[in-house]
Design an enzyme around this catalytic site. Structure first.
Site, PDB file in Angstrom:
ATOM      1  N   ASP A  44       0.852  -1.190   0.000  1.00 18.37           N
ATOM      2  CA  ASP A  44       0.000   0.000   0.000  1.00 18.37           C
ATOM      3  C   ASP A  44       0.890   1.243   0.000  1.00 18.37           C
ATOM      4  O   ASP A  44       1.888   1.301   0.718  1.00 18.37           O
ATOM      5  CB  ASP A  44      -0.907  -0.030   1.244  1.00 18.37           C
ATOM      6  CG  ASP A  44      -2.101   0.908   1.124  1.00 18.37           C
ATOM      7  OD1 ASP A  44      -3.229   0.419   1.154  1.00 18.37           O
ATOM      8  OD2 ASP A  44      -1.894   2.133   1.009  1.00 18.37           O
ATOM      9  N   ASN A  99     -12.743  -3.577   3.043  1.00 13.08           N
ATOM     10  CA  ASN A  99     -13.702  -2.486   3.132  1.00 13.08           C
ATOM     11  C   ASN A  99     -14.653  -2.587   1.942  1.00 13.08           C
ATOM     12  O   ASN A  99     -14.203  -2.749   0.809  1.00 13.08           O
ATOM     13  CB  ASN A  99     -12.966  -1.137   3.115  1.00 13.08           C
ATOM     14  CG  ASN A  99     -12.067  -0.958   4.331  1.00 13.08           C
ATOM     15  OD1 ASN A  99     -12.416  -1.373   5.433  1.00 13.08           O
ATOM     16  ND2 ASN A  99     -10.902  -0.373   4.135  1.00 13.08           N
ATOM     17  N   GLY A 105     -15.995   2.203   3.965  1.00 17.33           N
ATOM     18  CA  GLY A 105     -14.779   2.987   3.762  1.00 17.33           C
ATOM     19  C   GLY A 105     -13.971   2.581   2.545  1.00 17.33           C
ATOM     20  O   GLY A 105     -12.779   2.861   2.463  1.00 17.33           O
ATOM     21  N   GLN A 106     -14.629   1.916   1.577  1.00 20.15           N
ATOM     22  CA  GLN A 106     -13.897   1.503   0.374  1.00 20.15           C
ATOM     23  C   GLN A 106     -13.626   2.717  -0.511  1.00 20.15           C
ATOM     24  O   GLN A 106     -14.550   3.450  -0.862  1.00 20.15           O
ATOM     25  CB  GLN A 106     -14.719   0.464  -0.402  1.00 20.15           C
ATOM     26  CG  GLN A 106     -13.969  -0.079  -1.623  1.00 20.15           C
ATOM     27  CD  GLN A 106     -14.756  -1.168  -2.351  1.00 20.15           C
ATOM     28  OE1 GLN A 106     -15.890  -1.496  -1.995  1.00 20.15           O
ATOM     29  NE2 GLN A 106     -14.142  -1.727  -3.379  1.00 20.15           N
ATOM     30  N   SER A 107     -12.345   2.929  -0.851  1.00 23.52           N
ATOM     31  CA  SER A 107     -12.000   4.083  -1.682  1.00 23.52           C
ATOM     32  C   SER A 107     -11.543   3.698  -3.080  1.00 23.52           C
ATOM     33  O   SER A 107     -11.518   4.536  -3.969  1.00 23.52           O
ATOM     34  CB  SER A 107     -10.919   4.931  -0.995  1.00 23.52           C
ATOM     35  OG  SER A 107      -9.743   4.171  -0.816  1.00 23.52           O
ATOM     36  N   HIS A 112     -10.193  -5.777  -2.827  1.00 23.58           N
ATOM     37  CA  HIS A 112      -8.846  -5.976  -2.293  1.00 23.58           C
ATOM     38  C   HIS A 112      -8.923  -6.353  -0.820  1.00 23.58           C
ATOM     39  O   HIS A 112      -9.791  -5.881  -0.092  1.00 23.58           O
ATOM     40  CB  HIS A 112      -7.961  -4.735  -2.481  1.00 23.58           C
ATOM     41  CG  HIS A 112      -8.592  -3.452  -2.018  1.00 23.58           C
ATOM     42  ND1 HIS A 112      -9.558  -2.800  -2.742  1.00 23.58           N
ATOM     43  CD2 HIS A 112      -8.396  -2.701  -0.894  1.00 23.58           C
ATOM     44  CE1 HIS A 112      -9.925  -1.697  -2.100  1.00 23.58           C
ATOM     45  NE2 HIS A 112      -9.243  -1.621  -0.959  1.00 23.58           N
ATOM     46  N   HIS A 114      -6.799  -6.007   2.590  1.00 22.67           N
ATOM     47  CA  HIS A 114      -5.650  -5.407   3.272  1.00 22.67           C
ATOM     48  C   HIS A 114      -5.059  -6.480   4.183  1.00 22.67           C
ATOM     49  O   HIS A 114      -5.788  -7.121   4.951  1.00 22.67           O
ATOM     50  CB  HIS A 114      -6.087  -4.246   4.166  1.00 22.67           C
ATOM     51  CG  HIS A 114      -6.675  -3.068   3.436  1.00 22.67           C
ATOM     52  ND1 HIS A 114      -5.964  -1.915   3.190  1.00 22.67           N
ATOM     53  CD2 HIS A 114      -7.909  -2.859   2.920  1.00 22.67           C
ATOM     54  CE1 HIS A 114      -6.739  -1.041   2.552  1.00 22.67           C
ATOM     55  NE2 HIS A 114      -7.930  -1.585   2.386  1.00 22.67           N
TER      56      HIS A 114
HETATM   57  P1  5GP Z   1      -9.755   1.024   0.586  1.00 26.04           P
HETATM   58  O1  5GP Z   1      -9.867   2.375   1.219  1.00 26.04           O
HETATM   59  O2  5GP Z   1     -10.477   0.994  -0.752  1.00 26.04           O
HETATM   60  O3  5GP Z   1     -10.115  -0.120   1.451  1.00 26.04           O
HETATM   61  O4  5GP Z   1      -8.222   0.809   0.286  1.00 26.04           O
HETATM   62  C1  5GP Z   1      -7.574   1.350  -0.809  1.00 26.04           C
HETATM   63  C2  5GP Z   1      -6.108   1.375  -0.487  1.00 26.04           C
HETATM   64  O5  5GP Z   1      -5.402   1.530  -1.704  1.00 26.04           O
HETATM   65  C3  5GP Z   1      -5.688   2.512   0.437  1.00 26.04           C
HETATM   66  O6  5GP Z   1      -5.088   1.984   1.602  1.00 26.04           O
HETATM   67  C4  5GP Z   1      -4.710   3.312  -0.407  1.00 26.04           C
HETATM   68  O7  5GP Z   1      -3.637   3.793   0.342  1.00 26.04           O
HETATM   69  C5  5GP Z   1      -4.273   2.315  -1.459  1.00 26.04           C
HETATM   70  N1  5GP Z   1      -3.937   2.892  -2.742  1.00 26.04           N
HETATM   71  C6  5GP Z   1      -4.651   3.842  -3.427  1.00 26.04           C
HETATM   72  N2  5GP Z   1      -4.055   4.088  -4.603  1.00 26.04           N
HETATM   73  C7  5GP Z   1      -2.955   3.281  -4.659  1.00 26.04           C
HETATM   74  C8  5GP Z   1      -1.945   3.096  -5.649  1.00 26.04           C
HETATM   75  O8  5GP Z   1      -1.917   3.706  -6.714  1.00 26.04           O
HETATM   76  N3  5GP Z   1      -0.980   2.177  -5.378  1.00 26.04           N
HETATM   77  C9  5GP Z   1      -0.963   1.454  -4.218  1.00 26.04           C
HETATM   78  N4  5GP Z   1       0.024   0.574  -4.049  1.00 26.04           N
HETATM   79  N5  5GP Z   1      -1.904   1.622  -3.255  1.00 26.04           N
HETATM   80  C10 5GP Z   1      -2.889   2.515  -3.482  1.00 26.04           C
END
Ligand code: 5GP
Ligand code: ZN
Length: 126
Positions: A44, A99, A105-107, A112, A114
């Protein structure tokens, strides 16, 4: 014709512009820690623990709510556990997080897991 789904996480293209699809295809760089023909694991960019790896299916799946292939889900979880062993956090313990959607909190709209470790985790999560 299928009705378009209004939720943004599900309206993305089948991976063309998806950032994690692009990482899986090697189009944008990532610190890859492992992969097989179906899955990839990479660090990440904004780590929340000493070890913070994201494990993804290479095929575009928008979220856990969109994941219809139980076989793929099982393989993904087993792959996450293998990555944790490789990262040497399996003995001390680690946390796996998925998430899902807005309240989850999925962004990034590509499924994926974590894998977080290297420090003691707290509970409840924020
Ligand atoms: P979410 O918030 O969807 O559960 O997790 C998305 C994760 O992807 C976040 O922890 C964020 O730091 C990571 N992330 C977002 N863009 C990138 C990227 O371009 N490369 C990598 N390696 N991680 C990313
Ligand atoms: Zn994708």
């Amino acid at each position: 014709m299928a009705k378009p789904n209004p939720l943004p996480l599900r309206t993305g293209p089948g991976g063309e512009a998806c950032i994690f699809c692009r990482i899986a295809r090697g189009e944008i760089p990532a610190k890859m820690v492992g992969q097989n023909p179906d899955m990839a694991a990479f660090r990440d960019t904004n780590p929340q623990a000493p070890t913070h790896v994201l494990v993804i299916p290479k095929k575009h799946v928008a979220s856990l709510d969109d994941a219809m292939d139980s076989g793929l889900l099982g393989q993904l979880l087993a792959f996450a556990a293998a990555i944790a062993r490789q990262e040497k956090i399996s003995k001390s313990g680690y946390r796996t997080v998925i998430n899902t959607g807005k309240d989850g909190g999925q962004s990034v709209g590509h499924l994926h897991i974590h894998v977080l470790g290297g420090r003691a985790m707290e509970w409840p999560p924020g």
